[in-house]
Design a protein around this motif. Structure first.
Motif, short mmCIF file in Angstrom:
data_model
loop_
_atom_site.label_atom_id
_atom_site.label_comp_id
_atom_site.label_asym_id
_atom_site.label_seq_id
_atom_site.Cartn_x
_atom_site.Cartn_y
_atom_site.Cartn_z
N VAL A 277 6.53 6.07 -7.81
CA VAL A 277 6.63 5.16 -8.96
C VAL A 277 7.30 3.86 -8.52
O VAL A 277 6.85 2.76 -8.87
CB VAL A 277 7.42 5.81 -10.11
CG1 VAL A 277 7.69 4.80 -11.21
CG2 VAL A 277 6.64 7.00 -10.67
N LYS A 278 8.37 3.97 -7.71
CA LYS A 278 9.06 2.77 -7.22
C LYS A 278 8.12 1.93 -6.36
O LYS A 278 8.07 0.70 -6.48
CB LYS A 278 10.28 3.19 -6.39
CG LYS A 278 11.58 3.08 -7.18
CD LYS A 278 12.78 3.25 -6.26
CE LYS A 278 13.75 4.27 -6.83
NZ LYS A 278 14.36 5.13 -5.80
N ALA A 279 7.37 2.61 -5.48
CA ALA A 279 6.49 1.89 -4.55
C ALA A 279 5.38 1.15 -5.28
O ALA A 279 4.88 0.13 -4.81
CB ALA A 279 5.90 2.87 -3.54
N LEU A 280 5.02 1.65 -6.45
CA LEU A 280 3.96 1.00 -7.22
C LEU A 280 4.35 -0.43 -7.62
O LEU A 280 3.50 -1.30 -7.76
CB LEU A 280 3.63 1.81 -8.48
CG LEU A 280 2.56 2.89 -8.29
CD1 LEU A 280 2.54 3.83 -9.48
CD2 LEU A 280 1.18 2.28 -8.09
N LEU B 274 0.82 -1.22 0.00
CA LEU B 274 0.00 0.00 0.00
C LEU B 274 0.85 1.27 0.00
O LEU B 274 0.34 2.38 -0.07
CB LEU B 274 -0.92 0.02 1.23
CG LEU B 274 -1.95 -1.10 1.34
CD1 LEU B 274 -2.71 -1.00 2.65
CD2 LEU B 274 -2.91 -1.05 0.16
N MET B 275 2.16 1.07 0.10
CA MET B 275 3.08 2.21 0.30
C MET B 275 2.91 3.29 -0.78
O MET B 275 3.09 4.48 -0.51
CB MET B 275 4.52 1.70 0.31
CG MET B 275 5.53 2.71 0.81
SD MET B 275 5.20 3.24 2.50
CE MET B 275 6.10 2.01 3.44
N TYR B 276 2.55 2.89 -1.99
CA TYR B 276 2.42 3.87 -3.07
C TYR B 276 1.41 4.97 -2.72
O TYR B 276 1.57 6.13 -3.10
CB TYR B 276 2.02 3.18 -4.39
CG TYR B 276 0.60 2.65 -4.40
CD1 TYR B 276 -0.44 3.41 -4.92
CD2 TYR B 276 0.30 1.39 -3.88
CE1 TYR B 276 -1.73 2.94 -4.93
CE2 TYR B 276 -0.99 0.92 -3.88
CZ TYR B 276 -2.01 1.70 -4.40
OH TYR B 276 -3.30 1.24 -4.40
N LYS B 277 0.37 4.60 -1.95
CA LYS B 277 -0.63 5.59 -1.55
C LYS B 277 0.01 6.68 -0.69
O LYS B 277 -0.26 7.86 -0.86
CB LYS B 277 -1.73 4.93 -0.70
CG LYS B 277 -2.68 4.05 -1.45
CD LYS B 277 -3.84 3.73 -0.51
CE LYS B 277 -4.75 2.67 -1.07
NZ LYS B 277 -5.84 2.38 -0.12
#
Ligand SMILES: [Zn+2]
Ligand SMILES: [Zn+2]
Ligand SMILES: [Zn+2]
Ligand SMILES: [Zn+2]
Length: 564
Positions: free
Chosen positions: A181-184, A152-155
């Motif tokens: 972008v990386k977290a996605l 969920l980090m991208y959020k």
């Protein structure tokens, strides 16, 4: 509802039922045991209030040992609180949502660190939506420290980027979008959804990079800027003209801002600037030139598409060489992503539209552009400049006489004559994150409708007119020598009173000329009127601001206008 057939809880339930919101009732009835319900009810504060009344009505206190258990951590109850918080969040009831997240957080056992991290993240979302960006960033930090789920980090990264963007911290915002972008990659989203989010983030990254580039370029060029002559009456426009009376200064607290290097006369052209990038609203793509934004009745077409028109071969060729060959459009992206123009130093481009004879005209938004020099002007609720557009070239002119050394300010929205101080300050804080310290704000000037026509505000002549005091004189005054309580000298207001009589006539003449469409002579009369008042009176007062409004009105007429 099986466990609730009779006894204390049925009684209690019926009593509080009317006070609960539907989502609370649902969470309440989803609880399994009486103990859970009781815990839940206790945590809902207004239910707790009902409970107190209930106790009072029963006339006997509950068992003290039962009271104590309410302060134990309770996972189940904490999760219920979070659920209620989420429902409030979906309804955009931010404060209620935050309240329940707080209750959930307080009840959550410390072993459930992932759940705690999610509560932090949810709180950051509330804070983001209520424009409390610093607090939101702190919450995001807490969530990351507390084992926030990787998928969920991208959020969180995206929210962090948007907070930083709102704070105009473009360098850090860019980094956060890159982290996003990386977290996605770690997210468990379906491929398509992931791709869409990544595309959005990439657009933001491009925007940020472009914006930083433009900012750096402008700062550099301002330092070495050579004053060029404005070709204001010719069709050719230089990319940028800055009047040599305007100087840009820099302080740590205010950033870069414009100041009068020498006395500036009313009407002076201060800045004329072509946009760095600009975007015409699509609805005007068949009526306005895509390059210069001027309206045209005899368009030149694009050889390759039917989407746009041009006013001339020159504009067409320029477009084909530059922006029209790219799909990616800076301002278009801002509009598409619903971003605030001001976060990117952009301005709305407008046109005065008249509907038939006698119409006073409406200023209408036709597009947006990036004007790096104009972005350096600070705000005042009583601005010293007026801006308008020739095509998409921005023109900034002095709206009053500005003495050397004073700040040259534009207006970001609220004007003191129209909007009360508290409201202005709240709006500027919310949108631009600063506390306005302009004169009308500091001295709490009255709004137009609150100005007192029965009191005249005379300039004190004391100490060779260096005394800054204002002499408040009732309209029905009998004496002509007014003594100043600050400098002790007396001022003869006879000349001022005589001038005031003339201003009435001049104002009427100016208004008649404006209505007849004779803008140039009308402007001359309005300026004459303001000069006359400036000699002996001190704003704010009604006829002064009406005159300023007339001047503003006339100057705007020099910009884009069209008769529909
Ligand atoms: Zn053109
Ligand atoms: Zn085309
Ligand atoms: Zn202000
Ligand atoms: Zn004085």
């Amino acid at each position: 509802m099986d466990g609730m057939k009779s006894g204390f809880f049925l009684n209690f339930y019926q009593k509080i039922r009317n006070n609960l919101k539907s989502e609370e009732i649902q969470a309440f009835t989803e609880s399994n045991s009486n103990q859970e319900r009781f815990n839940f009810a206790y945590r809902v504060s207004h239910v707790h209030d009902r409970l107190k009344i209930h106790r009072h009505e029963r006339g006997s206190p509950l068992q003290p040992d039962k009271d104590e258990i309410f302060f134990y951590k309770d996972l189940k109850c904490a999760m219920e609180m979070k659920k209620v918080g989420n429902k409030f969040f979906q309804n955009q009831q931010w404060m209620e949502a935050l309240n329940f997240y707080n209750k959930s957080y307080i009840m959550m056992p410390k072993e459930n660190s992932t759940d705690i991290s999610i509560i932090f993240a949810n709180r950051s979302a509330v804070l983001y939506h209520t424009q409390q960006y610093d607090a939101a960033l702190k919450e995001i930090e807490r969530a990351v420290d507390e084992n926030y789920p990787k998928d969920l980090m991208y959020k969180l990264k995206e929210r962090k980027a948007r907070c930083l963007l709102a704070k105009k911290n473009h360098v850090e915002a860019l980094k956060a979008f890159q982290e996003d972008v990386k977290a996605l990659d770690d997210s468990s989203l379906p491929h398509e959804k992931k791709m869409k989010l990544e595309r959005d983030a990439q657009i933001m990254i491009k925007l940020m990079q472009k914006n930083l580039e433009i900012e750096a370029k402008t700062k550099k060029s301002l330092k070495t800027f050579q004053v060029k002559e404005a070709k204001k009456d010719k069709k050719e426009v230089v990319d940028r003209f800055i009047c040599d009376a305007v100087s840009f200064e820099y302080t740590e607290s205010e950033g870069r801002f414009a100041k009068a290097g020498k006395d500036i006369k009313l009407g002076t052209y201060l800045v004329q600037e072509k946009p760095h990038v600009a975007c015409l609203l699509q609805i005007y793509s068949q009526t306005h030139c895509q390059t210069c934004f001027k309206r045209t009745n005899v368009p030149i077409t694009c050889p390759n598409c039917a989407d746009v028109i041009f006013c001339s071969e020159k504009c067409r060729d320029e477009a084909l060489k530059t922006f029209h060959q790219f799909d990616f459009d800076f301002i278009g992206s801002l509009v598409y992503h619903n971003l605030q123009f001001t976060q990117f130093n952009a301005h709305e481009i407008s046109e005065l539209q008249y509907k038939g004879k006698g119409d006073v005209g409406t200023s209408t938004f036709i597009g947006g552009g990036l004007y790096p020099t104009v972005a350096f002007f600070n705000h005042s609720c009583d601005p010293g400049v007026v801006r308008y557009f020739n095509g998409n070239v921005i023109m900034v002119r002095a709206l009053k006489h500005i003495p050397a050394g004073e700040v040259v300010a534009e207006n970001y929205g609220p004007i003191f004559t129209q909007v009360a101080r508290e409201e202005r300050q709240a709006q500027l804080m919310k949108q631009y994150h600063f506390k306005c310290l302009c004169k009308p704000c500091l001295e709490n000037w009255p709004m137009f409708r609150e100005m007192d026509d029965n009191i005249l505000r005379f300039r004190c002549d004391g100490h060779n007119r260096t005394c800054k005091n204002v002499l408040l004189v009732p309209l029905d005054v009998n004496e002509f020598m007014i003594k100043c309580i600050e400098c002790g000298e007396s001022t003869n207001i006879m000349k001022g009173l005589k001038a005031l009589q003339d201003t009435d006539m001049i104002f009427k003449a100016a208004t008649r000329l404006l209505e007849a469409g004779d803008t140039k002579n009308s402007l001359g009369k309005f300026v004459e009127n303001l000069d006359l008042m400036d000699q002996s009176l001190v704003p704010p007062f009604r006829s002064y601001h009406l005159t300023q409004q007339g001047i503003r009105r006339c100057i705007i007429e020099f910009g884009n206008k069209t008769f529909l």
